[in-house]
Design an enzyme around this catalytic site. Structure first.
Site, short mmCIF file in Angstrom:
data_model
loop_
_atom_site.label_atom_id
_atom_site.label_comp_id
_atom_site.label_asym_id
_atom_site.label_seq_id
_atom_site.Cartn_x
_atom_site.Cartn_y
_atom_site.Cartn_z
N GLU A 48 -29.13 57.70 46.45
CA GLU A 48 -29.06 57.24 47.85
C GLU A 48 -29.99 56.04 47.94
OE1 GLU A 48 -30.88 58.44 52.09
OE2 GLU A 48 -30.07 60.13 50.93
N GLY A 81 -33.11 52.15 42.65
CA GLY A 81 -31.99 53.05 42.36
C GLY A 81 -30.96 52.40 41.47
N GLY A 140 -34.14 56.40 47.40
CA GLY A 140 -35.11 55.31 47.42
C GLY A 140 -34.45 53.98 47.65
N SER A 141 -35.04 52.94 47.08
CA SER A 141 -34.59 51.57 47.36
C SER A 141 -33.36 51.21 46.54
CB SER A 141 -35.71 50.59 47.02
OG SER A 141 -35.92 50.54 45.61
N CYS A 188 -33.74 57.15 56.56
CA CYS A 188 -32.61 56.48 55.90
C CYS A 188 -31.43 56.31 56.85
CB CYS A 188 -32.19 57.25 54.66
SG CYS A 188 -31.93 59.01 54.94
#
Length: 497
Positions: free
Chosen positions: A245, A226, A221-222, A282
């Site tokens: 991630e 995160g 995610g962001s 991503c």
């Protein structure tokens, strides 16, 4: 206080479709984690774990039309893309079943005693055991492959770890359907259904990472979300590994020789990669260093033509759409930035792809740092350089990335030096390719220096199982007390060193 409802929303209209669930309370998260933890002993049998993974893949395939329909209704990713993603998801599950059967993930190492060494060496037998309950935080942009039935779940179950998944709010109905299939697979092979448990809600996600029985976490995610969870995992009384991630710019360097050789091909390839999935991968190439001069102009012209031909598309939700529009507008307004194709609204619920250009010299001077940050959606930034020194200076200012790409000519005097400069920046370095698309393979690495990820591990491929294991060594232990995997006669026939 009444629990908040969880709604499934149509991103094509922004309107709620149905109430799917309610957000989990702290007590419900506690019960979910304890229920999952109670299944650890049942998951110890590797044969049953492999059967669970294969059965889950079979049930997902059988329910494929319903799964794809549910995911498309909540993500607008389209049946073609989701059909491929489902195939990837079930292939991952089967791949990890093969990993479990083969057994080398246990990393068994045996050193027999040797009294002649200094100091004398005792009998040492090392292998890896599961950590415990794994918290999985589902991704927005892959409702299957990086969500409830995705790689984090598959690798954790393969390691012998029960899973509690925090569903992503963008696809709660898909999450419920996938979780029900995984739980049904567990029941079919004789395991407790609670080897996989699903919870909803932001607060539930925070409670999950703090729970004392959660032994590790996987997140996609962001950076903001995160990092908050990473910090929460670190300040627990007993800190836990948090494999997050978070974000990636995925830089591309185009050499002058490559632009001379195939400017049009590179421009078309970049356009296809940066707009794939509405730029919501991503691994989207979000920053490009391209030469100034005539060859670079031809590349920009080809990129302009290709991006201009893309159709408006729907993003995963209206919040992301708003962030994309705000981010691209702010970047386009910076002094010296031009927009050969202006990204922006394509309609009430869609966006148009575009790209921005800037002189690399401005970035060397430390201007416009915003251009060196990820902007989620179909946009990329092209920085025009005049020298190799400018490339080096700009690359030195980039954060860690999942990928870095070099577009080079067949005989390219700059290639070796540039490849060496790109290698420290990313976990996967590509030559003459595009980073979107991550093969599920043993040699794959999907991770990179912070903020791409919070650890050195991969979330894709066979070695992602290592995140959920820890080594244990038995010293001078009688044969009958050793696990079968470590005994001299190797009754399970496992690979070992």
């Amino acid at each position: 206080m009444a629990a908040e409802p969880v709604w499934s929303v149509d991103p094509r209209t922004g309107k709620p479709r149905e109430q799917v669930a309610v957000e989990a309370t702290a007590d419900e998260v506690d019960r979910a984690v304890r229920a999952a933890a109670a299944t650890r002993e049942a998951l110890a049998d590797r044969t049953v774990r492999a059967a669970l993974l294969r059965t889950a893949a079979d049930l997902l395939d059988e329910a494929g039309p319903h799964v794809i329909e549910a995911a498309d209704a909540e993500t607008a990713l389209g049946p073609a893309r989701l059909t491929g993603e489902l195939a990837r998801t079930t292939a991952q599950l089967r791949s990890f079943a093969d990993v479990v059967d083969e057994g080398s993930f246990l990393d068994i190492r045996i050193d027999l005693p040797d009294p002649t060494t200094t100091p004398p060496r005792p009998d040492l037998r090392r292998w890896k055991i599961p950590l415990g309950v794994v918290a999985v935080y589902a991704a927005s942009n892959f409702p299957l492959a990086f969500s409830v039935p995705g790689g984090d779940t598959a690798s954790a179950l393969a390691a012998g770890c029960p899973v509690v998944v925090k569903a992503h709010p963008d696809h709660p109905a898909t999450s419920e359907l996938a979780a029900s299939l995984l739980r049904r697979a567990a029941a079919k092979v004789g395991l407790p259904e609670d080897v996989v448990v699903l919870v909803h809600g932001f607060d539930a996600g925070v409670e999950l990472v703090r729970h004392p029985l959660v032994a590790a976490a996987g997140f996609t995610g962001s950076i903001r979300g995160g990092r908050a969870l990473f910090d929460a995992a670190a300040v627990r009384p007993v800190p836990i590994p948090f494999h997050g991630e978070l974000g990636s710019l995925n830089p591309v360097v185009i050499t002058g020789a490559a632009a001379e050789e195939r400017a049009g091909e590179i421009g078309a390839g970049l356009a296809a990669s940066m707009t794939m999935g509405q730029g919501q991968f991503c691994t989207k190439p979000g920053f490009v260093l391209a030469p100034s001069g005539e060859a670079g102009d031809r590349f920009v012209s080809a990129l302009t033509d290709a991006v201009s031909e893309t159709e408006p598309g729907v993003m995963l939700d209206h919040r992301m759409r708003g962030s994309f529009l705000t981010g691209t507008f702010e970047r386009a307004e910076l002094p010296g930035v031009t927009a050969p194709v202006m990204p922006g609204p394509g309609g009430p619920h869609t966006v148009n792809a575009g790209f921005l250009t800037v002189d690399a010299g401005a970035l060397v001077k430390g201007e416009h740092d915003t251009l060196l940050e990820e902007c989620f959606g179909p946009v990329t930034v092209v920085a025009r350089y005049d020298s190799q020194e400018q490339i080096t200076a700009v690359l030195s200012r980039l954060p860690g990335n999942l990928t870095a790409t070099l577009q080079m000519a067949e005989e390219d005097p700059d290639a070796a030096a540039l490849l060496a400069e790109l290698t420290p920046l990313a976990g996967r370095v590509l030559v003459n390719g595009w980073p979107t698309g991550v093969a599920v393979a043993g040699a794959q690495h999907h991770g990179g220096p912070y903020p791409a990820t919070t650890s050195t591990s991969t979330s894709v491929g066979a070695t992602s199982i290592e995140r959920w294991l820890r080594p244990v060594t038995y010293q001078s232990t009688p044969q009958h007390l050793l696990p079968p995997e470590l005994r001299d006669d190797n009754p399970l026939g496992l690979p070992r060193r």
